[in-house]
Design a protein around this motif. Structure first.
Motif, PDB file in Angstrom:
ATOM      1  N   ASP A 131      52.989  32.751  33.473  1.00  0.00           N
ATOM      2  CA  ASP A 131      52.671  34.035  34.102  1.00  0.00           C
ATOM      3  C   ASP A 131      51.839  33.777  35.364  1.00  0.00           C
ATOM      4  O   ASP A 131      52.128  34.315  36.440  1.00  0.00           O
TER       5      ASP A 131
ATOM      6  N   GLY B 151      44.595  37.301  32.972  1.00  0.00           N
ATOM      7  CA  GLY B 151      43.458  37.863  32.240  1.00  0.00           C
ATOM      8  C   GLY B 151      43.424  37.432  30.788  1.00  0.00           C
ATOM      9  O   GLY B 151      42.346  37.216  30.216  1.00  0.00           O
TER      10      GLY B 151
ATOM     11  N   GLY C 258      43.210  42.347  36.540  1.00  0.00           N
ATOM     12  CA  GLY C 258      44.536  41.851  36.900  1.00  0.00           C
ATOM     13  C   GLY C 258      45.641  42.427  36.063  1.00  0.00           C
ATOM     14  O   GLY C 258      46.812  42.072  36.222  1.00  0.00           O
ATOM     15  N   ALA C 259      45.316  43.324  35.146  1.00  0.00           N
ATOM     16  CA  ALA C 259      46.341  43.898  34.270  1.00  0.00           C
ATOM     17  C   ALA C 259      45.827  45.239  33.775  1.00  0.00           C
ATOM     18  O   ALA C 259      44.697  45.638  34.067  1.00  0.00           O
TER      19      ALA C 259
ATOM     20  N   ILE D  30      44.205  34.060  37.687  1.00  0.00           N
ATOM     21  CA  ILE D  30      45.204  35.111  37.866  1.00  0.00           C
ATOM     22  C   ILE D  30      45.919  35.435  36.560  1.00  0.00           C
ATOM     23  O   ILE D  30      47.029  35.958  36.573  1.00  0.00           O
TER      24      ILE D  30
ATOM     25  N   LYS E  40      56.875  39.961  38.626  1.00  0.00           N
ATOM     26  CA  LYS E  40      56.493  38.642  39.152  1.00  0.00           C
ATOM     27  C   LYS E  40      57.514  37.564  38.826  1.00  0.00           C
ATOM     28  O   LYS E  40      57.820  36.716  39.667  1.00  0.00           O
TER      29      LYS E  40
ATOM     30  N   ASP F 197      51.727  33.746  28.992  1.00  0.00           N
ATOM     31  CA  ASP F 197      50.320  33.708  29.386  1.00  0.00           C
ATOM     32  C   ASP F 197      49.732  32.337  29.073  1.00  0.00           C
ATOM     33  O   ASP F 197      49.196  31.672  29.946  1.00  0.00           O
TER      34      ASP F 197
END
Ligand code: HSE
Length: 431
Positions: free
Chosen positions: A201, A160, A301-302, A158, A105, A196
């Motif tokens: 992220d 976690g 999401g992960a 988006i 990403k 994060d």
């Protein structure tokens, strides 16, 4: 059955997951595709390291170039992470005419334009479902399922890790540091969770989604990003009292003039909105299209398996597209939308908590600044004072970022304000 040669660059959590599930579901995939996906080469830093998922020793190499250059490899999967090597690998693969699958990403958010310009010039598709929201098929949805829609807005949880932290702060009353430590102990947060918790992220994912939705690459400098590090259990508590939950939300919108707005920040959302009940490590996105209306996507999401599921979907699409000339190489640029909206012109509602002296006239001073900057107060609560100090918690009507910055500077300078005010954004999902 015809075999398609796959090269994996990276055999960490996700790479090993892809290999494991390609083996486990080999028959299913072969029946569905009429092709066999065969991993032929795997690049890792240390080929001799023992691994939880085993693959034939002769497949391993320490050089990523071996994966790209191997004539038996037709599709290259980049799961190394980082920017420079991953970028070099993808460019080399495209130049060699090999399709690419990536979950990177940060790379796409920063260099998407360059990569997809090259992909279009060489007519080599690049697939990236795993880059946004792990196992949720949001890229395919925006690119293909909503191809007949103007995307009105996307609102997404988006990340976690931060959703887990905020859930624990909300449900267990933990403060930020304790909730982060718990997320790390549970293995949800990275040893270095900086990207994060500072929002980047999620911002990388929002940039990719917005670019796909609006056909033009969004510059990271045009994205408003605020993390969750400054959130306190107090704010979570006041938000609850007022009927809201706080979520780190990615918000993507386009105004009537075609200007694109992308932002990521802790957001007060009404407790009755469906996103308010997305808890723990789960991700969810509400996408509104002008034809389809409101849609909702929810999932992990992960993690190894959800992300491997997304990579395998891309591999299947790449394998079936090998003999087909595609107009869409993963990203179709077009000029139907305008520039990014200047950050100062972004409009939203706000929550403002101000630590103040408990003295006559304090409320009127604060209200005076808001009045002078043309910002309306929608509601207010004030917990009982300890005799010396208290807090004003104000819900504000819509105002631009520029207006609010001006008001915040003036409020912070007031003699009656004792401590840093907390300003958070509020979203009512009107469009
Ligand atoms: N660290 C991310 C998350 C997953 O917590 O959602 C990878 O982007």
């Amino acid at each position: 059955m015809k075999q398609i040669g796959i090269g994996l660059a990276g055999f960490g959590t996700v790479g090993a997951g892809v290999f494991k599930h390609l083996v486990q579901n080999r028959d299913l995939l072969s029946q569905r595709l009429g092709l066999e996906l065969a991993v032929r080469r795997i690049a890792v830093r240390d080929p001799r390291k023992p691994r939880a998922v085993s693959a034939p020793a002769e497949n391993f190499t320490a050089r990523w170039e071996d994966v790209v250059d191997d004539p038996a490899v037709q599709i290259v999967v980049e799961l190394m992470g980082g920017i420079e090597q991953a970028r070099a690998l993808i460019v080399r693969a495209i130049e060699a005419g090999k399709m690419v699958v990536t979950g990177n990403k940060a790379l796409l958010a920063e260099h998407g334009k360059e990569i997809f310009d090259l992909a279009a010039a060489r007519q080599v598709p690049v697939f990236f479902e795993a880059a946004v929201a792990g196992g949720i098929p949001i890229i395919k949805a925006v690119r293909e399922s909503f191809i007949g829609n103007h995307i009105v807005s996307v609102h997404g949880i988006i990340n976690g890790t931060t959703n887990y932290i905020l859930t624990r702060m909300t449900d267990a009353g933990l403060d930020y540091a304790a909730a982060l430590a718990e997320a790390q102990a549970q293995g949800f947060a990275e040893a270095d969770p900086t990207l994060d918790v500072n929002g980047w992220d999620a911002a990388h994912k929002a940039i990719i989604l917005a670019s796909l939705a609006y056909g033009t690459w969004i510059c990271p400098g045009n994205v408003f990003v605020e993390g969750i590090e400054h959130l306190t259990a107090r704010d979570i508590g006041f938000a609850k009292t007022l009927g809201y939950r706080i979520k780190l939300l990615g918000i993507i919108k386009c105004d009537a003039g075609g200007r694109i707005e992308v932002r990521v920040h802790p957001t007060l959302i009404p407790e009755k909105h469906v996103l308010a009940s997305v808890n723990g490590v789960f991700n969810a996105l509400c996408v509104r299209g002008d034809v389809v209306g409101e849609t909702l996507f929810y999932g992990r999401g992960a993690g190894q398996d959800p992300t491997a599921s997304a990579v395998i979907a891309d591999l299947a699409e790449a394998a079936t597209a090998l003999d087909v000339k595609r107009r869409d190489c993963g990203f179709m640029p077009h000029g139907l939308y305008g520039e990014s909206k200047p950050l100062d012109e972004i409009v939203c509602e706000y929550y403002l908590r101000i630590p103040v002296l408990d003295k006559p006239g304090v409320l009127s001073q604060v209200a005076g600044v808001l009045g002078a900057t043309n910002i309306g107060i929608s509601s207010m609560i004030q917990p009982e004072s300890d005799g010396e100090r208290t807090e004003l918690v104000l819900m504000l009507h819509i105002a631009t970022h520029a207006q609010v910055r001006d008001a915040m500077a003036r409020i912070t300078a007031l003699g009656c304000v004792k401590g840093q005010p907390q300003l958070l954004r509020v979203e009512h999902f009107e469009g």
